[in-house]
Scaffold this active site. Sequence first.
Site, PDB file in Angstrom:
ATOM      1  N   CYS A 114       0.839  -1.203   0.000  1.00  0.00           N
ATOM      2  CA  CYS A 114       0.000   0.000   0.000  1.00  0.00           C
ATOM      3  C   CYS A 114       0.875   1.254   0.000  1.00  0.00           C
ATOM      4  O   CYS A 114       0.623   2.199  -0.753  1.00  0.00           O
ATOM      5  CB  CYS A 114      -0.926  -0.011   1.214  1.00  0.00           C
ATOM      6  SG  CYS A 114      -2.146   1.326   1.205  1.00  0.00           S
ATOM      7  N   CYS A 115       1.914   1.259   0.839  1.00  0.00           N
ATOM      8  CA  CYS A 115       2.820   2.405   0.879  1.00  0.00           C
ATOM      9  C   CYS A 115       3.553   2.578  -0.451  1.00  0.00           C
ATOM     10  O   CYS A 115       3.769   3.703  -0.904  1.00  0.00           O
ATOM     11  CB  CYS A 115       3.838   2.236   2.006  1.00  0.00           C
ATOM     12  SG  CYS A 115       3.180   2.519   3.665  1.00  0.00           S
ATOM     13  N   CYS A 222       7.582   4.018   5.840  1.00  0.00           N
ATOM     14  CA  CYS A 222       6.731   3.789   4.673  1.00  0.00           C
ATOM     15  C   CYS A 222       7.556   3.428   3.438  1.00  0.00           C
ATOM     16  O   CYS A 222       7.036   2.849   2.496  1.00  0.00           O
ATOM     17  CB  CYS A 222       5.852   4.999   4.395  1.00  0.00           C
ATOM     18  SG  CYS A 222       6.761   6.487   3.944  1.00  0.00           S
TER      19      CYS A 222
END
Length: 228
Positions: A114-115, A222
């Site tokens: 997702c990051c 992240c």
Amino acid sequence: MFTNTKIMVQLRSVEHDPVRLLEAASRLLPDDVAVLSSFGAESALLLAFVAEADADLPVLFLETGKHFPETLLYRAELARFLGLRHVIDVTPDSSQIADRDPTGELWAFDPDACCALRKVEPLKSATQPFSTLVTGRKRVQAATRTTLQVVEEKSDRQLRLNPLAHWTADQITAEMERRGLPPHPLVEHGYPSIGCAVCTRPVDNGQDARSGRWTGLSKTECGIHTAG
């Protein structure tokens, strides 16, 4: 890698003064410097230094589509308060979102992916025109940042400037108060480090400021500062 030794020496000669460092970067590297800001808990101080040094410097904000509403409101209000003239929302590719995260739930079972989709890849594209990226990272934020330097050469061929690298949380709070800078509205609710709403939780007093990020996982970054 950034190899202009003369510029590196000049930047390091003023690294103790955030405003002078940013002024020097803007002067020595015209149109080649961008600022990365999350508009998070301590972002106002770095952005105040940016506004003082050169309010026209591009400020990149990763609009992941998963932010707290308070962060989006703060982004608009703080930019207006400081007089920043070039804040840019960096968004993920819509076709990639549709292909790789059609339900918007990728964060729940693969936060690294997702990051990568919502932060790392969009930022890589947005920063390609710039040799130098200014960040708000501090040594005290996490164990992964204890050796952070103010002027940093990266293997991704970019120069990173971290004007607040040596500042403590107390020093930042005091300077924000002295300057009358508005705090992020979630700080008073126990959020000393603020990322996407789905992956950020409040923390207890005395805990690592970033312990509320990706709680329960070994993940601590992240990826935007570790890729390169």
